[in-house]
Design a protein around this motif. Structure first.
Motif, mmCIF file in Angstrom:
data_model
loop_
_atom_site.group_PDB
_atom_site.id
_atom_site.type_symbol
_atom_site.label_atom_id
_atom_site.label_comp_id
_atom_site.label_asym_id
_atom_site.label_seq_id
_atom_site.Cartn_x
_atom_site.Cartn_y
_atom_site.Cartn_z
ATOM 1 N N ILE A 50 1.002 -6.206 5.135
ATOM 2 C CA ILE A 50 1.057 -5.449 3.895
ATOM 3 C C ILE A 50 2.285 -4.538 3.926
ATOM 4 O O ILE A 50 2.472 -3.782 4.874
ATOM 5 C CB ILE A 50 -0.214 -4.598 3.703
ATOM 6 C CG1 ILE A 50 -1.468 -5.485 3.770
ATOM 7 C CG2 ILE A 50 -0.162 -3.840 2.381
ATOM 8 C CD1 ILE A 50 -2.762 -4.706 3.893
ATOM 9 N N ARG A 51 3.106 -4.603 2.889
ATOM 10 C CA ARG A 51 4.259 -3.707 2.793
ATOM 11 C C ARG A 51 3.774 -2.269 2.606
ATOM 12 O O ARG A 51 2.817 -2.028 1.872
ATOM 13 C CB ARG A 51 5.135 -4.120 1.615
ATOM 14 C CG ARG A 51 6.463 -3.355 1.528
ATOM 15 C CD ARG A 51 7.343 -3.945 0.447
ATOM 16 N NE ARG A 51 6.883 -3.606 -0.881
ATOM 17 C CZ ARG A 51 6.831 -4.473 -1.898
ATOM 18 N NH1 ARG A 51 7.203 -5.732 -1.740
ATOM 19 N NH2 ARG A 51 6.412 -4.076 -3.089
ATOM 20 N N THR A 52 4.438 -1.330 3.263
ATOM 21 C CA THR A 52 4.003 0.062 3.217
ATOM 22 C C THR A 52 5.034 0.954 2.546
ATOM 23 O O THR A 52 6.235 0.735 2.640
ATOM 24 C CB THR A 52 3.735 0.598 4.638
ATOM 25 O OG1 THR A 52 4.941 0.505 5.417
ATOM 26 C CG2 THR A 52 2.631 -0.190 5.319
ATOM 27 N N SER A 53 4.531 1.985 1.858
ATOM 28 C CA SER A 53 5.394 2.948 1.185
ATOM 29 C C SER A 53 4.764 4.333 1.298
ATOM 30 O O SER A 53 3.539 4.468 1.218
ATOM 31 C CB SER A 53 5.581 2.573 -0.288
ATOM 32 O OG SER A 53 6.420 3.492 -0.957
ATOM 33 N N ILE A 54 5.592 5.360 1.499
ATOM 34 C CA ILE A 54 5.125 6.741 1.630
ATOM 35 C C ILE A 54 5.581 7.544 0.418
ATOM 36 O O ILE A 54 6.770 7.607 0.112
ATOM 37 C CB ILE A 54 5.692 7.402 2.907
ATOM 38 C CG1 ILE A 54 5.196 6.678 4.168
ATOM 39 C CG2 ILE A 54 5.306 8.874 2.962
ATOM 40 C CD1 ILE A 54 5.835 7.206 5.451
ATOM 41 N N PHE A 55 4.645 8.157 -0.277
ATOM 42 C CA PHE A 55 4.926 9.057 -1.405
ATOM 43 C C PHE A 55 5.536 10.333 -0.839
ATOM 44 O O PHE A 55 4.935 10.997 0.024
ATOM 45 C CB PHE A 55 3.607 9.347 -2.125
ATOM 46 C CG PHE A 55 3.736 9.991 -3.471
ATOM 47 C CD1 PHE A 55 4.370 9.346 -4.517
ATOM 48 C CD2 PHE A 55 3.174 11.246 -3.701
ATOM 49 C CE1 PHE A 55 4.456 9.944 -5.780
ATOM 50 C CE2 PHE A 55 3.245 11.846 -4.948
ATOM 51 C CZ PHE A 55 3.893 11.190 -5.987
ATOM 52 N N VAL B 238 0.865 -1.169 0.000
ATOM 53 C CA VAL B 238 0.000 0.000 0.000
ATOM 54 C C VAL B 238 0.904 1.221 0.000
ATOM 55 O O VAL B 238 1.865 1.309 0.766
ATOM 56 C CB VAL B 238 -0.965 0.013 1.202
ATOM 57 C CG1 VAL B 238 -0.234 -0.050 2.529
ATOM 58 C CG2 VAL B 238 -1.868 1.249 1.152
ATOM 59 N N THR B 239 0.627 2.167 -0.919
ATOM 60 C CA THR B 239 1.397 3.402 -1.018
ATOM 61 C C THR B 239 0.505 4.562 -0.600
ATOM 62 O O THR B 239 -0.540 4.799 -1.201
ATOM 63 C CB THR B 239 1.906 3.617 -2.454
ATOM 64 O OG1 THR B 239 2.727 2.519 -2.833
ATOM 65 C CG2 THR B 239 2.719 4.908 -2.553
ATOM 66 N N PHE B 240 0.929 5.279 0.429
ATOM 67 C CA PHE B 240 0.142 6.390 0.955
ATOM 68 C C PHE B 240 0.454 7.668 0.185
ATOM 69 O O PHE B 240 1.603 8.097 0.117
ATOM 70 C CB PHE B 240 0.454 6.597 2.437
ATOM 71 C CG PHE B 240 0.253 5.358 3.266
ATOM 72 C CD1 PHE B 240 -0.989 4.776 3.375
ATOM 73 C CD2 PHE B 240 1.320 4.766 3.916
ATOM 74 C CE1 PHE B 240 -1.177 3.616 4.124
ATOM 75 C CE2 PHE B 240 1.154 3.616 4.669
ATOM 76 C CZ PHE B 240 -0.096 3.046 4.777
ATOM 77 N N VAL B 241 -0.588 8.250 -0.414
ATOM 78 C CA VAL B 241 -0.458 9.474 -1.209
ATOM 79 C C VAL B 241 -1.417 10.507 -0.620
ATOM 80 O O VAL B 241 -2.604 10.226 -0.482
ATOM 81 C CB VAL B 241 -0.798 9.214 -2.692
ATOM 82 C CG1 VAL B 241 -0.610 10.482 -3.511
ATOM 83 C CG2 VAL B 241 0.046 8.075 -3.248
ATOM 84 N N ILE C 230 9.877 4.241 0.786
ATOM 85 C CA ILE C 230 9.369 5.529 0.335
ATOM 86 C C ILE C 230 9.216 5.455 -1.181
ATOM 87 O O ILE C 230 9.891 4.663 -1.831
ATOM 88 C CB ILE C 230 10.300 6.688 0.716
ATOM 89 C CG1 ILE C 230 11.720 6.459 0.165
ATOM 90 C CG2 ILE C 230 10.308 6.896 2.223
ATOM 91 C CD1 ILE C 230 12.641 7.650 0.294
ATOM 92 N N GLU C 231 8.324 6.278 -1.720
ATOM 93 C CA GLU C 231 8.237 6.438 -3.171
ATOM 94 C C GLU C 231 8.587 7.875 -3.508
ATOM 95 O O GLU C 231 7.859 8.807 -3.137
ATOM 96 C CB GLU C 231 6.850 6.104 -3.719
ATOM 97 C CG GLU C 231 6.776 6.310 -5.231
ATOM 98 C CD GLU C 231 5.449 5.899 -5.860
ATOM 99 O OE1 GLU C 231 5.080 6.510 -6.888
ATOM 100 O OE2 GLU C 231 4.795 4.975 -5.336
ATOM 101 N N LEU C 232 9.710 8.073 -4.184
ATOM 102 C CA LEU C 232 10.149 9.408 -4.550
ATOM 103 C C LEU C 232 9.236 9.992 -5.632
ATOM 104 O O LEU C 232 8.997 9.361 -6.670
ATOM 105 C CB LEU C 232 11.593 9.373 -5.042
ATOM 106 C CG LEU C 232 12.650 9.003 -3.985
ATOM 107 C CD1 LEU C 232 14.008 8.818 -4.644
ATOM 108 C CD2 LEU C 232 12.724 10.048 -2.883
ATOM 109 N N TYR C 233 8.742 11.197 -5.380
ATOM 110 C CA TYR C 233 7.858 11.914 -6.292
ATOM 111 C C TYR C 233 8.728 12.604 -7.343
ATOM 112 O O TYR C 233 9.447 13.549 -7.051
ATOM 113 C CB TYR C 233 7.040 12.912 -5.483
ATOM 114 C CG TYR C 233 6.227 13.913 -6.243
ATOM 115 C CD1 TYR C 233 5.543 13.559 -7.402
ATOM 116 C CD2 TYR C 233 6.096 15.214 -5.778
ATOM 117 C CE1 TYR C 233 4.772 14.494 -8.084
ATOM 118 C CE2 TYR C 233 5.327 16.153 -6.442
ATOM 119 C CZ TYR C 233 4.662 15.795 -7.596
ATOM 120 O OH TYR C 233 3.902 16.711 -8.264
ATOM 121 N N THR C 234 8.667 12.123 -8.579
ATOM 122 C CA THR C 234 9.678 12.461 -9.587
ATOM 123 C C THR C 234 9.244 13.506 -10.616
ATOM 124 O O THR C 234 9.892 13.672 -11.644
ATOM 125 C CB THR C 234 10.114 11.184 -10.329
ATOM 126 O OG1 THR C 234 8.951 10.480 -10.801
ATOM 127 C CG2 THR C 234 10.908 10.280 -9.418
#
Length: 237
Positions: A126-131, A89-92, A150-154
């Motif tokens: 659930i694996r977690t990721s932060i935008f 799950v990626t939190f945006v 983390i998910e880098l906002y590109t």
């Protein structure tokens, strides 16, 4: 190799524009995986203007690679993800009125909130990721939330790359190096395309996954989706 997760929101947008079930979202997701993609991403929004909440449920048995559901963790979204239990799950931090994701989390301001929701999802396996953007203070704060990635906002990188400004990669390099030191996995997404993805991959250490939707589907209009998926995979080697 960096994994390619294909965001299929735009397929849903095309389907919804005429009603009915053409193109068939589930068939497209299945085919994209057969073409070699390593995952499927969806981003259901409250107004369901592209991916519908029911789509997220229907995709569960279809996605045999990695399933990434991204969005703002309002209660309806949390319930959806906890029931489906995707890979990630990626939190945006999207507001309900935004056209597309346009900012990362302030992990300092929302520290307590993120800790609570991340703990809940991780307890469910659930694996977690932060935008997130490249501010190093925000990267450090992200590490204290307990998130896996983390998910880098590109967007800024992509906008500068097309102007010939390859130095725009540097904040992302520094952010990635710090993330690695802090034990975070690194994802990336937003406006990455066939022109800029290889340079990004070459410069970002430990890049685990990219999530690409709008550009990939747009490029597929000219080049064909199977071909485009494989072009991305080649650039991500």
């Amino acid at each position: 190799m960096t994994k390619l997760s294909v965001n299929i929101n735009k397929i849903a947008t095309l389907r919804n524009s005429r009603g009915g079930n053409i193109p068939n979202l589930l068939k497209v997701a299945s085919d994209i995986q057969d073409f070699g993609a390593n995952g499927i991403t969806v981003h259901p929004r409250p107004d369901e203007r592209h991916i519908k909440y029911q789509d997220a449920y229907d995709l569960k048995p279809v996605v045999v690679t990695e399933y990434n559901i991204e969005g703002n963790p309002i209660q309806k979204f949390k319930d959806l993800v906890l029931e489906i239990k995707p890979t990630q799950v990626t939190f945006v931090p999207d507001g309900e009125d935004v056209l597309t994701s346009n900012a990362g989390w302030d992990t300092i301001k929302h520290q307590s909130y993120l800790k609570d929701i991340i703990a809940e999802f991780k307890e469910a396996g659930i694996r977690t990721s932060i935008f997130i953007e490249t501010d190093l203070n925000l990267i450090e704060a992200a590490a204290t939330t307990g998130t896996d990635r983390i998910e880098l906002y590109t967007e800024n990188y992509a906008a500068e790359y097309v102007k010939g400004n390859k130095e725009a990669i540097q904040p992302y390099v520094e952010a990635a190096k710090l993330a690695v030191d802090l034990g975070l996995g690194i994802n990336a997404g937003h406006d990455l395309n066939l022109e800029n993805i290889k340079y990004f991959k070459q410069n970002i250490p430990n890049l685990a996954e990219v999530s690409i939707g709008h550009a990939l589907i747009s490029e597929s209009i000219y080049l064909g989706i199977e071909n485009v998926v494989n072009l991305y995979l080649d650039r991500l080697k």
